[in-house]
Motif scaffolding. Structure first.
Motif, PDB file in Angstrom:
ATOM      1  N   ILE A 131       0.849  -1.197   0.000  1.00  0.00           N
ATOM      2  CA  ILE A 131       0.000   0.000   0.000  1.00  0.00           C
ATOM      3  C   ILE A 131       0.882   1.243   0.000  1.00  0.00           C
ATOM      4  O   ILE A 131       2.088   1.168   0.224  1.00  0.00           O
ATOM      5  CB  ILE A 131      -0.931   0.060   1.244  1.00  0.00           C
ATOM      6  CG1 ILE A 131      -0.104   0.145   2.534  1.00  0.00           C
ATOM      7  CG2 ILE A 131      -1.887  -1.128   1.284  1.00  0.00           C
ATOM      8  CD1 ILE A 131      -0.911   0.478   3.766  1.00  0.00           C
ATOM      9  N   ARG A 132       0.253   2.386  -0.259  1.00  0.00           N
ATOM     10  CA  ARG A 132       0.961   3.657  -0.119  1.00  0.00           C
ATOM     11  C   ARG A 132       0.243   4.480   0.945  1.00  0.00           C
ATOM     12  O   ARG A 132      -0.964   4.694   0.838  1.00  0.00           O
ATOM     13  CB  ARG A 132       0.960   4.425  -1.443  1.00  0.00           C
ATOM     14  CG  ARG A 132       1.976   3.889  -2.451  1.00  0.00           C
ATOM     15  CD  ARG A 132       1.925   4.695  -3.723  1.00  0.00           C
ATOM     16  NE  ARG A 132       0.655   4.480  -4.425  1.00  0.00           N
ATOM     17  CZ  ARG A 132       0.196   5.279  -5.387  1.00  0.00           C
ATOM     18  NH1 ARG A 132       0.896   6.342  -5.755  1.00  0.00           N
ATOM     19  NH2 ARG A 132      -0.951   5.019  -5.986  1.00  0.00           N
ATOM     20  N   ILE A 133       0.967   4.871   1.976  1.00  0.00           N
ATOM     21  CA  ILE A 133       0.370   5.724   2.998  1.00  0.00           C
ATOM     22  C   ILE A 133       0.321   7.142   2.435  1.00  0.00           C
ATOM     23  O   ILE A 133       1.357   7.763   2.183  1.00  0.00           O
ATOM     24  CB  ILE A 133       1.202   5.698   4.300  1.00  0.00           C
ATOM     25  CG1 ILE A 133       1.240   4.282   4.883  1.00  0.00           C
ATOM     26  CG2 ILE A 133       0.657   6.699   5.306  1.00  0.00           C
ATOM     27  CD1 ILE A 133      -0.056   3.794   5.475  1.00  0.00           C
ATOM     28  N   ALA A 134      -0.879   7.634   2.193  1.00  0.00           N
ATOM     29  CA  ALA A 134      -1.026   8.946   1.560  1.00  0.00           C
ATOM     30  C   ALA A 134      -1.238  10.059   2.574  1.00  0.00           C
ATOM     31  O   ALA A 134      -0.858  11.201   2.351  1.00  0.00           O
ATOM     32  CB  ALA A 134      -2.193   8.903   0.574  1.00  0.00           C
ATOM     33  N   PRO A 167      -6.263  19.117   6.665  1.00  0.00           N
ATOM     34  CA  PRO A 167      -5.470  18.183   5.881  1.00  0.00           C
ATOM     35  C   PRO A 167      -5.437  18.576   4.405  1.00  0.00           C
ATOM     36  O   PRO A 167      -6.273  19.363   3.965  1.00  0.00           O
ATOM     37  CB  PRO A 167      -6.196  16.861   6.091  1.00  0.00           C
ATOM     38  CG  PRO A 167      -7.560  17.233   6.529  1.00  0.00           C
ATOM     39  CD  PRO A 167      -7.467  18.538   7.228  1.00  0.00           C
ATOM     40  N   PRO A 168      -4.498  18.010   3.683  1.00  0.00           N
ATOM     41  CA  PRO A 168      -4.273  18.459   2.299  1.00  0.00           C
ATOM     42  C   PRO A 168      -5.512  18.312   1.425  1.00  0.00           C
ATOM     43  O   PRO A 168      -5.778  19.155   0.572  1.00  0.00           O
ATOM     44  CB  PRO A 168      -3.142  17.556   1.819  1.00  0.00           C
ATOM     45  CG  PRO A 168      -3.119  16.396   2.762  1.00  0.00           C
ATOM     46  CD  PRO A 168      -3.593  16.921   4.060  1.00  0.00           C
ATOM     47  N   GLU A 178      -0.170  10.422  12.277  1.00  0.00           N
ATOM     48  CA  GLU A 178       0.394   9.703  13.415  1.00  0.00           C
ATOM     49  C   GLU A 178       1.669   8.954  13.033  1.00  0.00           C
ATOM     50  O   GLU A 178       2.472   8.613  13.889  1.00  0.00           O
ATOM     51  CB  GLU A 178      -0.609   8.676  13.969  1.00  0.00           C
ATOM     52  CG  GLU A 178      -1.701   9.281  14.802  1.00  0.00           C
ATOM     53  CD  GLU A 178      -1.329   9.410  16.265  1.00  0.00           C
ATOM     54  OE1 GLU A 178      -0.130   9.327  16.594  1.00  0.00           O
ATOM     55  OE2 GLU A 178      -2.248   9.605  17.070  1.00  0.00           O
ATOM     56  N   ALA A 179       1.813   8.650  11.734  1.00  0.00           N
ATOM     57  CA  ALA A 179       2.939   7.828  11.308  1.00  0.00           C
ATOM     58  C   ALA A 179       3.976   8.604  10.513  1.00  0.00           C
ATOM     59  O   ALA A 179       5.166   8.339  10.617  1.00  0.00           O
ATOM     60  CB  ALA A 179       2.425   6.655  10.471  1.00  0.00           C
ATOM     61  N   THR A 180       3.523   9.556   9.706  1.00  0.00           N
ATOM     62  CA  THR A 180       4.463  10.232   8.817  1.00  0.00           C
ATOM     63  C   THR A 180       3.970  11.631   8.468  1.00  0.00           C
ATOM     64  O   THR A 180       2.753  11.865   8.392  1.00  0.00           O
ATOM     65  CB  THR A 180       4.672   9.427   7.509  1.00  0.00           C
ATOM     66  OG1 THR A 180       5.440  10.220   6.601  1.00  0.00           O
ATOM     67  CG2 THR A 180       3.351   9.066   6.846  1.00  0.00           C
ATOM     68  N   SER A 181       4.908  12.541   8.271  1.00  0.00           N
ATOM     69  CA  SER A 181       4.504  13.887   7.860  1.00  0.00           C
ATOM     70  C   SER A 181       4.432  13.989   6.333  1.00  0.00           C
ATOM     71  O   SER A 181       3.979  14.982   5.793  1.00  0.00           O
ATOM     72  CB  SER A 181       5.475  14.929   8.423  1.00  0.00           C
ATOM     73  OG  SER A 181       6.794  14.543   8.102  1.00  0.00           O
TER      74      SER A 181
END
Lengths: 290, 378
Positions: free
Chosen positions: A38-41, A129-130, A45-48
C-alpha cells in the motif's frame, strides 16, 4: 520485477483517542509487508509525508462532534473511493456520545471557565489536511461558524453523515480485523468480519461461560464478536466494546443480569459505555434509565 | 462408506474386573505406551474442561458440580472420587476434529497458475479419558454425520481412526441431565473400548472395568487387576440403577418427532423467542451439533489462500444468508429450526434423534431456556 504502485490509503481522525489508528501501527509483524503493498497517503500519526487526493481507501476514526467535523467528513468522503469507519466512535459515536443523553451546555459550563470560547474558536488553515486545503475547506479561516454552534449537541457515527463502505467495531478495533479488511480489499474478496455474538468466540476458544459458571454479569450474548473474547478469557464479563451483535435480545439479557444481582442502574450503565448510542444499546440504556 | 470403527471389531468376552487407583494409573500409562495421547477432564477456570493430561494426578479428584438451567457451579470436597462431576461445557468434538480446521491451501505459481494442497490433519491418536455414556452416543451420532455418508470429513476420519474411548459410567447425574429418556445412559452400552464404574464404598476407591472392544481388551490385559466380586457387581448395578432415577430432567421422547412436526406454527415459539438471546451457546456446547462455516483468506500479496472450516451455528444470521438476506431472520425461526432439527428432522436425515440428553444446552444457556420444558409446552 517492476514495482506495482499499491492503493493510496489515508487515515483520518475525528473526535477520538487515536487508539484505533494506532492499531495500524500495532501490526508490527505485518507492517513491512503491508507497507510493501500500500501507499500511505495521509497518516499524521505515522508520517509527515503526504500524497494529494484522491485516496483509494480512507480509514476514518472518531465521531462527528463539531460543525467543522461534519463538513470535513463530507470532504473526506468525496476524496475517497472506499471509506472504512473504524472503532466505536466512528461506528456508534463512542464514549463521547454520552452527551446525547444530557446537555452539552451543562458539561461545558462545568469543565471550562469560559465555555463561550468553544463557540468562538478560530480554525487555522494549516491544520486542515491536504485534501481539504486542496478542496478549499469551507470552514477554514472562519472565526465563528455561521448560524451553527461549534460544538454539536450529539456525537454521531460517520454513517449518519456520509455513506460508509465498511465498519470495523471495537474500542479499540482489533488489528487482525483491520488487516483482514485491508487484505480483502487488496485481493478483491469479501472481508470475513462476523457479526454474531461474542459467545461463539468464547466457545471456539474453549472459554467457559463466565455468566453461567461464575454468575459474572456479561454483555457477550448481545455483543458482536471480534475482540477474541479478551475479557471472558480472563474471567471478566464482556463490556460490550464491539457494540450490538446482529440480532441482540437486550431485554432478555437485562432480565438475566437483574437475576444474578444487578440493579436497574447497573444495567443502564453497562449499556451506556463505548457504544451507548448504538441503536440496540441506546434503547436498552433508555429502558433501564427510567 | 466407512464403517463405524468400534462396532466392527470383535468384542472380547471377559469378566468385569476391579482396578485400584494404581491400576487406573497403570491403565493410563499403558495407553500412553501404546502410542496414545491422553485427553481428559481437568478443572479450568471454574469448569470441567477436556485437555491433554499427563496422568491420574491431573484428573479432578474431589470435584463435583451442581447444574440447573443457566447455572453451573463447581465445588470440591475431600472425596477421592475422580469422576463425581457431570459433563461440563466442552465435549469431545473439541478434538473431533476441533473448532477450526484448515481444509486446503492454494499457492500461486510463477506461471500465474496455482497449486492446491490439502494439509494433513494430525491424527492425534487420542485416548479420551472419562467419556460419559451420553457422550459415546454423541460421538456415534457424529460418526454417522461426518463419516457415515457419501461425503466424509477427512479431518474427522483422521482423528477417529486411532481414537481410544475410555468411558466412565455415570453414578451422579446432574440437574439438567436426561439421558435416561433417550436410553443413552447412565450406563454405557456400546461404542467404547473400555468402561469404568467408580466405586467408593469400603474398602475404598476402586474401579469396575468392563471391555467394549478388541482394542480395549488388548490394553486391559496389560494391567494388573482382579476379578470383580459379586458384591462389587451388585454395587455397580445398584449405583447405575439409582442414577437413572436421579436425572434432573425428563423428556417424553416417544412421539417427540411427530409432536414437533405437528406444531411448526405453535404460538409457543414466540414465547421462546422473547427469552432466547440468539447467542448460539446451546449449539456450541451441544455434542452433536456439527455445523461449520467456510471462510476463505489470503495473504497480503494474494500469493497464498486457504479455506478454513470453523464451528458455526443455526442461531447466526449469516448461517441462513442467501442472496437478498437471511432465510431465518427472526429468533423464533432460528430457535424452531434448531429444536425441530434436533428432535424431529434429524430422524429423517440420519435415522435417529440429534439429542443425547446431556443437558448442556440447558445449563449453558445464559437465560436458562430448558429444552425439556419447551417441548413440554408444545
Amino acid at each position: 520485477m517492476g514495482k506495482k504502485l499499491g492503493p493510496k490509503i489515508a487515515v483520518w481522525k475525528f473526535a477520538s483517542c487515536d487508539g484505533c489508528q494506532l492499531s495500524l501501527l500495532d501490526c508490527e509483524d505485518e507492517l513491512l509487508s503491508l507497507a510493501a503493498v500500500i501507499r500511505i497517503a495521509y497518516f499524521p500519526e505515522a508520517t509527515s509525508a503526504e500524497l494529494a487526493p484522491p485516496y483509494d481507501i480512507s480509514l476514518v476514526e472518531g465521531s462527528i462532534t463539531t460543525a467543522h467535523d461534519s463538513a470535513r467528513i463530507q470532504q473526506v468522503r468525496e476524496s475517497s473511493q472506499l471509506l472504512v469507519a473504524m472503532g466505536a466512535c466512528a461506528t456508534a459515536g463512542g464514549i463521547q456520545a454520552l452527551r446525547n443523553f444530557s446537555h452539552v451546555e451543562e458539561f461545558a459550563a462545568k469543565v471550562y471557565a469560559h465555555p463561550e470560547y468553544l463557540e468562538h474558536r478560530s480554525i487555522d488553515l494549516a491544520h486542515s489536511p491536504p485534501a481539504l486545503r486542496a478542496a478549499g475547506d469551507p470552514l477554514c479561516g472562519q472565526d465563528r461558524l455561521s448560524g451553527a454552534p461549534g460544538i454539536l449537541n450529539r456525537a454521531t457515527a460517520i454513517a449518519e453523515h456520509v455513506p460508509v463502505d465498511y465498519e470495523l467495531r471495537g474500542c479499540p478495533i482489533n488489528k487482525r480485523q483491520l488487516l483482514e479488511v485491508l487484505n480483502a480489499l487488496l485481493n478483491g474478496r469479501r472481508p470475513e468480519i462476523p457479526t454474531h455474538s461474542l459467545c461463539l468466540e468464547c466457545k471456539l476458544q474453549g472459554v467457559s461461560c463466565v455468566m453461567v459458571s461464575h454468575g459474572i454479569p456479561c454483555l457477550g450474548p448481545v455483543t458482536q464478536a471480534g475482540c477474541g473474547a479478551l475479557c471472558p478469557a480472563y474471567q471478566r464479563g464482556c463490556y460490550g466494546c464491539f457494540g450490538p451483535s446482529e440480532s441482540p435480545n437486550t431485554a432478555a439479557l437485562s432480565e438475566a443480569l437483574l437475576q444474578i444481582g444487578w440493579q436497574r442502574a447497573d444495567v443502564m450503565r453497562a449499556f451506556r459505555s463505548f457504544n451507548a448510542a448504538a441503536a440496540a444499546f441506546r434503547q436498552a440504556g433508555e429502558a433501564y434509565a427510567r | 462408506m466407512v464403517a463405524s470403527i468400534c462396532h466392527a471389531r470383535e468384542v472380547a468376552k471377559r469378566e468385569p474386573t476391579i482396578l485400584g487407583r494404581e491400576g487406573l494409573s497403570a491403565l493410563l500409562d499403558t495407553l500412553r505406551a501404546n502410542g496414545y495421547q491422553l485427553v481428559g477432564p481437568v478443572v479450568r477456570a471454574g469448569a470441567i474442561a477436556y485437555e491433554a493430561i499427563a496422568g491420574l494426578d491431573d484428573l479432578p479428584a474431589g470435584w463435583s458440580d451442581s447444574q440447573e438451567p443457566g447455572r453451573y457451579r463447581l465445588s470440591r470436597n475431600d472425596s477421592p472420587a475422580l469422576f463425581a462431576y457431570t459433563v461440563g461445557p466442552q465435549s469431545w468434538k473439541k478434538f473431533l476434529p476441533g473448532a477450526v480446521t484448515t481444509l486446503w491451501q492454494a499457492k500461486r505459481q510463477p506461471d500465474g497458475g496455482f497449486v492446491i494442497a490439502e494439509p494433513p490433519t494430525a491424527a492425534g491418536n487420542y485416548a479420551f479419558i472419562g467419556v460419559r455414556p451420553c457422550e459415546l452416543a454423541a460421538i456415534s451420532i457424529q460418526d454417522r454425520v461426518l463419516q457415515g455418508g457419501e461425503y466424509c470429513s477427512t479431518a474427522y476420519l483422521a482423528r477417529r481412526q486411532k481414537n481410544f474411548l475410555l468411558a466412565v459410567n455415570c453414578t451422579r447425574p446432574g440437574g439438567t441431565c436426561f439421558c435416561h429418556s433417550w436410553g443413552t445412559g447412565p450406563k454405557a452400552s456400546a461404542n467404547f473400548d473400555l468402561v469404568l464404574t467408580e466405586l467408593l464404598s469400603p474398602p475404598g476407591q476402586r474401579f469396575l472395568l468392563e471391555i467394549g472392544s478388541a482394542t480395549g481388551a488388548e490394553i486391559a490385559v496389560q494391567i494388573p487387576q482382579q476379578i470383580a466380586s459379586p458384591h462389587e457387581l451388585a454395587e455397580s448395578a445398584q449405583l447405575l440403577e439409582r442414577a437413572s432415577h436421579q436425572m434432573g430432567r425428563t423428556l417424553a421422547t416417544a412421539g417427540v418427532k411427530e409432536l414437533l412436526a405437528r406444531n411448526i406454527e405453535h404460538p409457543h415459539w414466540e414465547s421462546v423467542a422473547e427469552r432466547c438471546l440468539g447467542c448460539a451457546n446451546c449449539t456450541m456446547v451441544c455434542p452433536t451439533c456439527f455445523c461449520t462455516t467456510l471462510s476463505d483468506t489470503t495473504n497480503l500479496t494474494g500469493d497464498q489462500a486457504e479455506r478454513v472450516a470453523s464451528w458455526d451455528s443455526c442461531f447466526t444470521l449469516a448461517y441462513s444468508y442467501l442472496h437478498g438476506g437471511s432465510v431465518r431472520s427472526s429468533r423464533q425461526a432460528r430457535y424452531r429450526q434448531w429444536l425441530t432439527h434436533k428432535l424431529s428432522n434429524w430422524f429423517a436425515q440420519f435415522g435417529e434423534a440429534g439429542c443425547v440428553g446431556c443437558g448442556r444446552c440447558i445449563t449453558w444457556c445464559p437465560v436458562g431456556i430448558d429444552l425439556t420444558a419447551e417441548v413440554g409446552a408444545l
